[in-house]
Design an enzyme around this catalytic site. Structure first.
Site, mmCIF file in Angstrom:
data_model
loop_
_atom_site.group_PDB
_atom_site.id
_atom_site.type_symbol
_atom_site.label_atom_id
_atom_site.label_comp_id
_atom_site.label_asym_id
_atom_site.label_seq_id
_atom_site.Cartn_x
_atom_site.Cartn_y
_atom_site.Cartn_z
ATOM 1 N N CYS A 86 -32.636 125.548 70.522
ATOM 2 C CA CYS A 86 -32.563 126.354 69.304
ATOM 3 C C CYS A 86 -33.692 125.988 68.335
ATOM 4 C CB CYS A 86 -31.184 126.215 68.661
ATOM 5 S SG CYS A 86 -30.824 127.519 67.473
ATOM 6 N N HIS A 194 -27.182 127.018 73.184
ATOM 7 C CA HIS A 194 -26.780 125.620 72.966
ATOM 8 C C HIS A 194 -25.937 125.073 74.120
ATOM 9 C CE1 HIS A 194 -27.948 125.111 68.703
ATOM 10 N NE2 HIS A 194 -27.768 126.413 68.636
ATOM 11 N N GLU A 196 -25.158 122.079 74.680
ATOM 12 C CA GLU A 196 -24.293 120.986 74.193
ATOM 13 C C GLU A 196 -22.989 121.528 73.595
ATOM 14 O OE1 GLU A 196 -26.775 122.215 72.595
ATOM 15 O OE2 GLU A 196 -26.525 122.100 70.423
#
Lengths: 222, 79
Positions: A86, A194, A196
């Protein structure tokens, strides 16, 4: 495998990345404040998401001059792994570690939702544990995620198999549905979604694990 | 002395902000608008000095930080 997560003023996905790497994957992980000139003992650097320097001027434009980014460039030059997520992707582009730039979403809206990504190649340290054509459900959260590069750059990326992930349904106007690309040496990767935030069942998707598993696998094969 | 800098999105880069403003202008009945593009205007106050040297310095600042040559063009003048 040893991970370092760069922290800028305004980073806000640094702790999510730390949680995924240290707690979910059990890897030795440490933070590096942007003013530090050394990354310490590290195999893979994570440039996390957020709003470094409040996105002032352009996303990533100011962060890229941080001392830590000089160390990241050196690490990349030496063949070390770097993943920018990002805002991290935006910073890597501004730092010329990746080609192109991320501009305002075509809709002008900040988009925060799960999207589908197609893995376009497994020939990279970031996708080697995925299957070619595999569709990953991973969230995006950005206002400036529209990937732009001149046509000759896009052609080069395609020719060199450097588009690692594409959007199944383009959410932001990115050229050629590009969601993530790597550099010529294939050791620097930037992606807008993302992983994560999609590394545990409780978060609604575990598909992001595929990216981190690939990184860990590449450590074994290198 | 002041440097006045204009940074604009390149012609090849989509400018959705400009497009939206164009539509807004049309919706309040402004006619004959071919295109709207939105950029940035920066004003830098300078201590002064040799103009040629300042030109070179501002040009470098524009290229390195104030604009991104991948997506933007810039022009400036020093007054």
């Amino acid at each position: 495998m040893k991970f370092a997560i760069i922290q800028f003023p305004g980073s806000n996905c640094d702790q999510d990345c730390y949680h995924a790497l240290a707690n979910v994957f059990g890897q030795p992980t440490h933070y590096v404040w942007h003013k530090e000139t050394s990354l310490g003992d590290v195999d893979c650097v994570v440039v996390p998401g957020g709003f470094s320097y409040g996105d002032y001027l352009r996303t990533g434009a100011i962060a890229r001059f941080s001392p830590a980014m000089k160390a990241v460039a050196d690490h990349a030059k030496a063949g070390g792994l770097v993943i920018g997520i990002c805002n991290g992707f935006q910073i890597l582009c501004e730092a010329h570690l990746l080609p192109g730039a991320l501009i305002r979403n075509r809709s002008l809206k900040f988009i925060c939702e799960h999207v589908e990504l197609r893995v376009e190649t497994t020939d990279s340290p970031f996708t080697n544990a995925c299957k070619k054509g595999q569709v990953l459900r991973i969230p995006i959260a950005h206002g400036e995620g529209c990937y732009f590069a001149e046509p000759e750059v896009i052609e080069q990326l395609k020719r060199e198999d450097r588009v690692l992930v594409r959007y199944v349904n383009n959410p932001n106007g990115s050229v050629d549905n590009i969601a993530g690309i790597c550099n010529e040496g294939r050791n620097v990767f930037g992606m807008m979604p993302h992983p994560e935030r999609a590394s545990e069942k409780i978060l609604g998707s575990e598909d992001g694990k595929c990216i981190f598993k690939s990184i860990l696998r590449s450590a074994v094969t290198v | 002395m002041k440097a006045k800098i204009i940074v604009m999105p390149k012609k090849t880069v989509l400018d959705p902000q400009g497009k939206t403003v164009k539509h807004a202008l049309e919706s309040i009945h402004f006619k004959g608008i071919k295109d709207v593009r939105i950029g940035k205007f920066l004003e830098i106050e300078l201590e002064g000095g040799n103009k040629a040297a300042l030109q070179k310095q501002i040009d470098e600042a524009c290229h390195k930080l104030l604009s991104n040559p991948v997506i933007e063009d810039y022009t400036f003048e020093i007054q």
